[in-house]
Design a protein around this motif. Structure first.
Motif, PDB file in Angstrom:
ATOM      1  N   LEU A 159       0.690  -1.062  -0.254  1.00  0.00           N
ATOM      2  CA  LEU A 159      -0.141   0.005   0.064  1.00  0.00           C
ATOM      3  C   LEU A 159       0.978   1.160  -0.028  1.00  0.00           C
ATOM      4  CD1 LEU A 159      -2.817  -0.988   2.187  1.00  0.00           C
ATOM      5  CD2 LEU A 159      -2.677  -1.097  -0.073  1.00  0.00           C
ATOM      6  N   ARG A 160       2.105   1.245  -0.020  1.00  0.00           N
ATOM      7  CA  ARG A 160       3.169   2.174  -0.126  1.00  0.00           C
ATOM      8  C   ARG A 160       3.293   2.439  -1.661  1.00  0.00           C
ATOM      9  NH1 ARG A 160       7.845   1.359   3.742  1.00  0.00           N
ATOM     10  NH2 ARG A 160       8.526   3.233   2.585  1.00  0.00           N
ATOM     11  N   THR A 161       2.741   1.867  -2.549  1.00  0.00           N
ATOM     12  CA  THR A 161       2.869   1.827  -4.012  1.00  0.00           C
ATOM     13  C   THR A 161       1.405   2.260  -4.714  1.00  0.00           C
ATOM     14  OG1 THR A 161       2.356  -0.411  -4.702  1.00  0.00           O
ATOM     15  CG2 THR A 161       4.620  -0.138  -4.009  1.00  0.00           C
ATOM     16  N   LEU A 162       1.563   3.130  -5.790  1.00  0.00           N
ATOM     17  CA  LEU A 162       0.455   3.356  -6.659  1.00  0.00           C
ATOM     18  C   LEU A 162      -0.270   2.133  -6.945  1.00  0.00           C
ATOM     19  CD1 LEU A 162       1.390   6.455  -8.630  1.00  0.00           C
ATOM     20  CD2 LEU A 162       0.198   6.396  -6.618  1.00  0.00           C
ATOM     21  N   ASN A 163       0.438   1.137  -7.426  1.00  0.00           N
ATOM     22  CA  ASN A 163      -0.535  -0.077  -7.807  1.00  0.00           C
ATOM     23  C   ASN A 163      -1.166  -0.782  -6.856  1.00  0.00           C
ATOM     24  OD1 ASN A 163       0.218   0.015 -10.655  1.00  0.00           O
ATOM     25  ND2 ASN A 163       1.899  -1.000 -10.384  1.00  0.00           N
ATOM     26  N   GLY A 164      -0.351  -0.828  -5.524  1.00  0.00           N
ATOM     27  CA  GLY A 164      -1.091  -1.332  -4.518  1.00  0.00           C
ATOM     28  C   GLY A 164      -2.432  -0.537  -3.960  1.00  0.00           C
ATOM     29  N   LEU A 165      -2.237   0.677  -4.065  1.00  0.00           N
ATOM     30  CA  LEU A 165      -3.351   1.316  -3.678  1.00  0.00           C
ATOM     31  C   LEU A 165      -4.425   1.434  -4.560  1.00  0.00           C
ATOM     32  CD1 LEU A 165      -1.812   4.971  -2.548  1.00  0.00           C
ATOM     33  CD2 LEU A 165      -3.118   3.469  -1.183  1.00  0.00           C
ATOM     34  N   LYS A 166      -4.044   1.341  -5.835  1.00  0.00           N
ATOM     35  CA  LYS A 166      -5.423   1.152  -6.900  1.00  0.00           C
ATOM     36  C   LYS A 166      -5.922  -0.184  -6.596  1.00  0.00           C
ATOM     37  CE  LYS A 166      -2.634   3.486 -10.719  1.00  0.00           C
ATOM     38  NZ  LYS A 166      -2.091   3.133 -11.922  1.00  0.00           N
ATOM     39  N   LYS A 167      -5.191  -1.234  -6.508  1.00  0.00           N
ATOM     40  CA  LYS A 167      -5.732  -2.412  -6.280  1.00  0.00           C
ATOM     41  C   LYS A 167      -6.815  -2.364  -5.064  1.00  0.00           C
ATOM     42  CE  LYS A 167      -4.910  -7.385  -5.615  1.00  0.00           C
ATOM     43  NZ  LYS A 167      -3.701  -8.377  -5.802  1.00  0.00           N
ATOM     44  N   LEU A 168      -6.409  -1.651  -3.863  1.00  0.00           N
ATOM     45  CA  LEU A 168      -7.177  -1.773  -2.873  1.00  0.00           C
ATOM     46  C   LEU A 168      -8.585  -1.167  -2.863  1.00  0.00           C
ATOM     47  CD1 LEU A 168      -7.499  -2.311   0.338  1.00  0.00           C
ATOM     48  CD2 LEU A 168      -6.410   0.189   0.589  1.00  0.00           C
ATOM     49  N   LEU A 169      -8.455   0.130  -3.515  1.00  0.00           N
ATOM     50  CA  LEU A 169      -9.647   1.048  -3.792  1.00  0.00           C
ATOM     51  C   LEU A 169     -10.357   0.254  -5.033  1.00  0.00           C
ATOM     52  CD1 LEU A 169      -7.965   3.052  -2.313  1.00  0.00           C
ATOM     53  CD2 LEU A 169      -8.869   4.908  -3.678  1.00  0.00           C
ATOM     54  N   LEU A 170     -10.103  -0.454  -5.844  1.00  0.00           N
ATOM     55  CA  LEU A 170     -10.880  -1.147  -6.732  1.00  0.00           C
ATOM     56  C   LEU A 170     -11.434  -2.374  -6.041  1.00  0.00           C
ATOM     57  CD1 LEU A 170      -8.384  -1.139 -10.174  1.00  0.00           C
ATOM     58  CD2 LEU A 170     -10.662   0.196  -9.667  1.00  0.00           C
ATOM     59  N   GLN A 171     -11.000  -2.869  -5.155  1.00  0.00           N
ATOM     60  CA  GLN A 171     -11.309  -4.132  -4.568  1.00  0.00           C
ATOM     61  C   GLN A 171     -12.631  -3.622  -3.640  1.00  0.00           C
ATOM     62  OE1 GLN A 171      -8.074  -5.803  -2.530  1.00  0.00           O
ATOM     63  NE2 GLN A 171      -7.548  -7.354  -4.110  1.00  0.00           N
ATOM     64  N   ASN A 172     -12.467  -2.417  -3.239  1.00  0.00           N
ATOM     65  CA  ASN A 172     -13.734  -1.903  -2.495  1.00  0.00           C
ATOM     66  C   ASN A 172     -14.638  -1.079  -3.346  1.00  0.00           C
ATOM     67  OD1 ASN A 172     -13.098  -1.731   0.963  1.00  0.00           O
ATOM     68  ND2 ASN A 172     -11.421  -2.074  -0.302  1.00  0.00           N
ATOM     69  N   GLY A 173     -14.869  -1.545  -4.786  1.00  0.00           N
ATOM     70  CA  GLY A 173     -15.882  -0.815  -5.358  1.00  0.00           C
ATOM     71  C   GLY A 173     -15.584   0.553  -6.015  1.00  0.00           C
ATOM     72  N   LEU A 174     -14.533   1.223  -5.745  1.00  0.00           N
ATOM     73  CA  LEU A 174     -14.199   2.548  -5.838  1.00  0.00           C
ATOM     74  C   LEU A 174     -13.811   2.682  -7.370  1.00  0.00           C
ATOM     75  CD1 LEU A 174     -12.850   3.740  -2.666  1.00  0.00           C
ATOM     76  CD2 LEU A 174     -14.995   4.058  -3.246  1.00  0.00           C
ATOM     77  N   LYS A 175     -14.221   4.091  -7.924  1.00  0.00           N
ATOM     78  CA  LYS A 175     -13.802   4.457  -9.224  1.00  0.00           C
ATOM     79  C   LYS A 175     -12.698   5.304  -9.055  1.00  0.00           C
ATOM     80  CE  LYS A 175     -15.053   6.877 -13.505  1.00  0.00           C
ATOM     81  NZ  LYS A 175     -16.481   7.811 -14.122  1.00  0.00           N
ATOM     82  N   ILE A 176     -11.426   4.924  -9.749  1.00  0.00           N
ATOM     83  CA  ILE A 176     -10.248   5.815  -9.604  1.00  0.00           C
ATOM     84  C   ILE A 176     -10.280   6.985 -10.584  1.00  0.00           C
ATOM     85  CG2 ILE A 176      -7.767   5.833  -9.711  1.00  0.00           C
ATOM     86  CD1 ILE A 176      -7.776   2.884  -8.898  1.00  0.00           C
TER      87      ILE A 176
END
Length: 252
Positions: A159-176
């Motif tokens: 979660l200290r990477t952009l890809n990790g953050l993107k994955k977390l938010l997408l898994q929670n149903g958010l639109k980046i």
């Protein structure tokens, strides 16, 4: 109010290093432009252990701001700026247009679920950037001193990477809707202060060695000189080496 905020941020040099003051100025500039890109009228910082709530000052000119924290009484007591936000514990129930958090999600990813419940439109997250060139120095510091990490760098490396953050938010149903890097001074993010290192080595400064606090003009001049990378049109790859933080904005 702009000059008042700048002078206030410069006054924090007594308790924060120039790197932290630089970070606050970069967030200030970022937040001032944020309202022109996204429509929001009220803001909630959910968990302000690190920021002390001060970074919301840029919002407070024309938006309603609430800062919420598990130790909100301490945050409220230590608030130093004349303009004051609403203060709340983490059990807040009201919804906000923008809910944001700085450098806590990598330690407490479960906070995202509550942030999502509290947001009616946008969520914004910042985490330390693990790709910064100072990361090896941080790891080395704790390896050599055999001290546990109590800095923002503890927690999930992913979660200290952009890809990790993107994955977390997408898994929670958010639109980046936006992501990138911020806070790019020409100094590595080693994660620990020189004061910490001096204390570990037993090199505490004597009273006569402590220099007078620099003027706001001197601090602003130093910050302006440090903005060399911020003013360059660097690729994301190069930004990842010098940036201290990742950021991502998502929509419900």
């Amino acid at each position: 109010m702009k000059n008042d905020i700048e002078n206030f941020l410069c006054s924090l040099i007594e308790e924060e290093g120039i790197g932290s003051i630089y970070e606050r100025f970069m967030l200030k500039a970022f937040f001032e432009k944020l309202g022109t890109r996204y429509p929001f009228k009220n803001v909630l910082e959910y968990g302000c252990k690190i920021t002390k709530g001060y970074d919301n000052l840029s919002f407070m000119n024309d938006k309603t701001v609430t800062v919420a924290d598990a130790n909100i009484d301490l945050v409220k007591e230590r608030w130093k700026f004349p303009s004051r936000p609403e203060f709340s514990g983490l059990d807040i129930a009201q919804k906000y247009d923008l809910v944001w958090n700085f450098a806590l999600i990598q330690q407490h990813p479960q906070m995202l679920s509550k942030m999502k419940d509290l947001s009616r439109k946008f969520i914004m997250i910042f985490t330390p950037n693990i790709y910064n060139c100072g990361t090896p120095f941080h790891w080395s510091y704790h390896f050599i001193t055999r001290t546990p990490c109590n800095h923002a760098e503890q927690g999930s490396k992913t979660l200290r990477t952009l890809n990790g953050l993107k994955k977390l938010l997408l898994q929670n149903g958010l639109k980046i809707v936006e992501y990138g890097y911020i806070d790019m001074p020409p100094i590595p993010d080693i994660g620990f202060s020189r004061a910490e290192l001096r204390r570990y080595l037993g090199w505490e400064k004597k009273e006569k060695e402590i220099k007078d606090k620099p003027s706001a003009e001197a601090i602003l001049g130093q910050i302006n000189k440090m903005m060399i990378f911020e003013k360059m049109n660097l690729s994301l790859c190069l930004q990842s080496i010098v940036a201290h933080h990742n950021y991502i904005i998502a929509e419900i």
